[in-house]
Design an enzyme around this catalytic site. Structure first.
Site, PDB file in Angstrom:
ATOM      1  N   GLU A  88       4.010  -0.475   6.252  1.00 25.38           N
ATOM      2  CA  GLU A  88       2.659  -0.823   6.669  1.00 25.38           C
ATOM      3  C   GLU A  88       2.340  -2.262   6.349  1.00 25.38           C
ATOM      4  O   GLU A  88       2.851  -2.818   5.383  1.00 25.38           O
ATOM      5  CB  GLU A  88       1.633   0.004   5.898  1.00 25.38           C
ATOM      6  CG  GLU A  88       1.838   1.469   5.990  1.00 25.38           C
ATOM      7  CD  GLU A  88       0.979   2.213   4.982  1.00 25.38           C
ATOM      8  OE1 GLU A  88       1.267   3.381   4.742  1.00 25.38           O
ATOM      9  OE2 GLU A  88       0.032   1.626   4.432  1.00 25.38           O
ATOM     10  N   CYS A 115      -0.069   6.608  -7.110  1.00 18.61           N
ATOM     11  CA  CYS A 115       0.218   5.772  -5.935  1.00 18.61           C
ATOM     12  C   CYS A 115       1.044   6.487  -4.882  1.00 18.61           C
ATOM     13  O   CYS A 115       2.097   7.051  -5.157  1.00 18.61           O
ATOM     14  CB  CYS A 115       0.936   4.504  -6.382  1.00 18.61           C
ATOM     15  SG  CYS A 115       1.456   3.474  -4.998  1.00 18.61           S
ATOM     16  N   CYS A 329      -2.472   1.918  -0.354  1.00 20.83           N
ATOM     17  CA  CYS A 329      -1.132   1.448  -0.087  1.00 20.83           C
ATOM     18  C   CYS A 329      -0.196   2.630   0.092  1.00 20.83           C
ATOM     19  O   CYS A 329      -0.108   3.521  -0.732  1.00 20.83           O
ATOM     20  CB  CYS A 329      -0.789   0.453  -1.184  1.00 20.83           C
ATOM     21  SG  CYS A 329       0.497   0.698  -2.336  1.00 20.83           S
TER      22      CYS A 329
HETATM   23  N1  SAH Z   1       4.165  -2.596  -6.619  1.00 21.68           N
HETATM   24  C1  SAH Z   1       3.264  -3.662  -6.818  1.00 21.68           C
HETATM   25  C2  SAH Z   1       2.576  -4.090  -5.546  1.00 21.68           C
HETATM   26  C3  SAH Z   1       2.133  -3.025  -4.604  1.00 21.68           C
HETATM   27  S1  SAH Z   1       0.847  -1.944  -5.164  1.00 21.68           S
HETATM   28  C4  SAH Z   1       2.267  -3.324  -7.892  1.00 21.68           C
HETATM   29  O1  SAH Z   1       2.229  -2.173  -8.315  1.00 21.68           O
HETATM   30  O2  SAH Z   1       1.546  -4.226  -8.325  1.00 21.68           O
HETATM   31  C5  SAH Z   1      -0.581  -3.004  -5.068  1.00 21.68           C
HETATM   32  C6  SAH Z   1      -1.732  -2.552  -5.935  1.00 21.68           C
HETATM   33  O3  SAH Z   1      -2.362  -1.388  -5.384  1.00 21.68           O
HETATM   34  C7  SAH Z   1      -1.332  -2.182  -7.351  1.00 21.68           C
HETATM   35  O4  SAH Z   1      -2.219  -2.757  -8.266  1.00 21.68           O
HETATM   36  C8  SAH Z   1      -1.456  -0.686  -7.303  1.00 21.68           C
HETATM   37  O5  SAH Z   1      -1.610  -0.150  -8.581  1.00 21.68           O
HETATM   38  C9  SAH Z   1      -2.636  -0.478  -6.426  1.00 21.68           C
HETATM   39  N2  SAH Z   1      -2.785   0.877  -5.872  1.00 21.68           N
HETATM   40  C10 SAH Z   1      -1.834   1.781  -5.628  1.00 21.68           C
HETATM   41  N3  SAH Z   1      -2.368   2.920  -5.119  1.00 21.68           N
HETATM   42  C11 SAH Z   1      -3.704   2.701  -5.042  1.00 21.68           C
HETATM   43  C12 SAH Z   1      -4.818   3.485  -4.601  1.00 21.68           C
HETATM   44  N4  SAH Z   1      -4.641   4.701  -4.123  1.00 21.68           N
HETATM   45  N5  SAH Z   1      -6.046   2.940  -4.676  1.00 21.68           N
HETATM   46  C13 SAH Z   1      -6.223   1.682  -5.136  1.00 21.68           C
HETATM   47  N6  SAH Z   1      -5.221   0.898  -5.558  1.00 21.68           N
HETATM   48  C14 SAH Z   1      -3.971   1.400  -5.516  1.00 21.68           C
HETATM   49 FE1  SF4 Z   2       3.533   1.582  -8.678  1.00 22.11          FE
HETATM   50 FE2  SF4 Z   2       3.148  -0.546  -7.065  1.00 22.11          FE
HETATM   51 FE3  SF4 Z   2       5.218   1.103  -6.693  1.00 22.11          FE
HETATM   52 FE4  SF4 Z   2       2.785   1.974  -6.171  1.00 22.11          FE
HETATM   53  S1  SF4 Z   2       3.844   0.333  -5.115  1.00 22.11           S
HETATM   54  S2  SF4 Z   2       4.412   3.097  -7.270  1.00 22.11           S
HETATM   55  S3  SF4 Z   2       1.605   0.940  -7.754  1.00 22.11           S
HETATM   56  S4  SF4 Z   2       4.862  -0.172  -8.465  1.00 22.11           S
END
Ligand code: SAH
Ligand code: SF4
Length: 339
Positions: A88, A115, A329
């Site tokens: 996405e 997540c 995400c």
């Molecule tokens: N993996 C990296 C980048 C992608 S996730 C990281 O974890 O930083 C980007 C951000 O979205 C992260 O801060 C993550 O914790 C947050 N995130 C994941 N699922 C989410 C959700 N359902 N609602 C809000 N933020 C979310």
């Molecule tokens: Fe954790 Fe970022 Fe991976 Fe989601 S995308 S599982 S927030 S590390």
């Protein structure tokens, strides 16, 4: 190799290796990223034999946008890759311009408890071209340029280090997509060794750290990565990063109702961040039906915000984007996988 995998330096090496002048790399970049003409037979300042050689040596294939959802200020794109996997990208319209949130992997292995991207394990890293094309495809369909890029879509960018760095080089290059380093943000769950490596990356990009917890016990419950690199190690690394780069770091904190949003957490967070050149971005949680987690109430978020403020921590609340269109995400992809 795909042509959109190539940084300008790599293209220069390529041209030198076939006995050509290296400025041809700039000409190729101008066609691809400034004129946006990928039909190579139109590259008239290169000789026909040269064009044939390039067409032979590189693939020009791009991924495809297969779904496009719009909700007010947010547009979400489902993109199909060569091997039929899906990722996405999200376009967000702000008062100051447009930003794109790009994915860096198909799925994610970090397995954070809340997540959607991590619920479906990593299938593979994205190639550089698959990240570059997220921007090219969206700019093409929208007929407008975007002003900033956040690497916050599906995946852990520092678990795909080389490809992500090449992606940043290409979009930042003044002959490439020319997005200023200060308009590029990389978000990581906290892979300490890679953050140390990133300190020496000669581009002034923004770093965002997904902290999400105010102590080790809580963070280990929410994020597996904390078992490998704990909070103290991570905070030390962030301090070193700030010292080395002289850049302010963003601390992301997703607000989960009755999990990490209490007054005690706010005070704890203020204490561990005291004196650091950081600002905290409170993220309203996007609920998904696969997890029990609920979003914090507006009131709770405001209280948390006030406590941080009172304790002299810079803090902002992230505007909620596109909760109607599965903007959390990974949600759109996970629907597609289930289908
Ligand atoms: N993996 C990296 C980048 C992608 S996730 C990281 O974890 O930083 C980007 C951000 O979205 C992260 O801060 C993550 O914790 C947050 N995130 C994941 N699922 C989410 C959700 N359902 N609602 C809000 N933020 C979310
Ligand atoms: Fe954790 Fe970022 Fe991976 Fe989601 S995308 S599982 S927030 S590390």
């Amino acid at each position: 190799m795909n042509i959109y995998d190539m940084t300008k330096e790599k293209l220069e090496e390529y041209f030198l290796s076939i006995g050509e002048k290296k400025f041809k790399a700039i000409q190729v970049f101008e066609w691809l990223y400034q004129k946006r003409i990928h039909r190579i037979h139109e590259w008239t300042n290169l000789k026909k034999e040269m064009r044939e050689k390039i067409a032979n040596d590189f693939s020009f294939e791009m991924p495809k946008i297969v779904k496009h959802e719009i909700d007010d200020l947010t547009e979400k794109f489902l993109i199909e890759l060569k091997d039929k996997e899906h990722i996405e990208a999200v376009l967000m319209h702000h008062d100051y311009g447009n930003s794109i949130c790009v994915s860096s992997q198909v799925g994610c292995n970090m397995g954070c408890a809340f997540c959607e991207s991590g619920r479906l394990k990593k299938i593979r890293n994205l190639e550089t071209y698959e990240m570059v094309c997220q921007i090219l495809l969206i700019e093409e369909i929208k007929k407008e340029r975007i002003s900033s890029v956040v690497i916050m879509g599906i995946g852990e960018p520092l678990d795909n280090y080389e490809n992500v760095m090449d992606f940043i080089k290409i979009i930042n290059d003044s002959k490439g997509i020319a997005i200023g380093a200060r308009h590029i943000t990389l978000s990581t769950s906290g892979l300490v060794p890679k953050i140390k490596e990133l300190m020496n990356f000669p581009f002034q990009i923004n770093l965002a750290i997904s902290l999400h917890a105010s102590n080790n016990e809580l963070r280990s419950r929410l994020m597996n990565v904390n078992k490998a690199y704990n909070l103290d190690e991570l905070l030390d690394t962030i301090r070193a990063y700030i010292l080395k780069t002289n850049r302010r770091v963003t601390i992301e904190y997703v607000m989960l109702n009755n999990v990490n949003d209490g007054e005690k957490n706010a005070l704890e967070l203020a204490k561990i961040l005291k004196g650091m050149n950081v600002y905290v971005n409170l993220i309203p949680y996007n609920e998904t039906n696969h997890f029990e987690f609920k979003k914090s109430t507006k009131n709770q978020i405001m209280k948390f915000y006030d406590t941080l403020k009172k304790n002299k921590i810079n803090v902002t609340i992230r505007k909620e984007f596109g909760s109607k269109i599965s903007a959390a995400c990974g949600q759109l992809r996970s629907k597609e996988v289930e289908r």
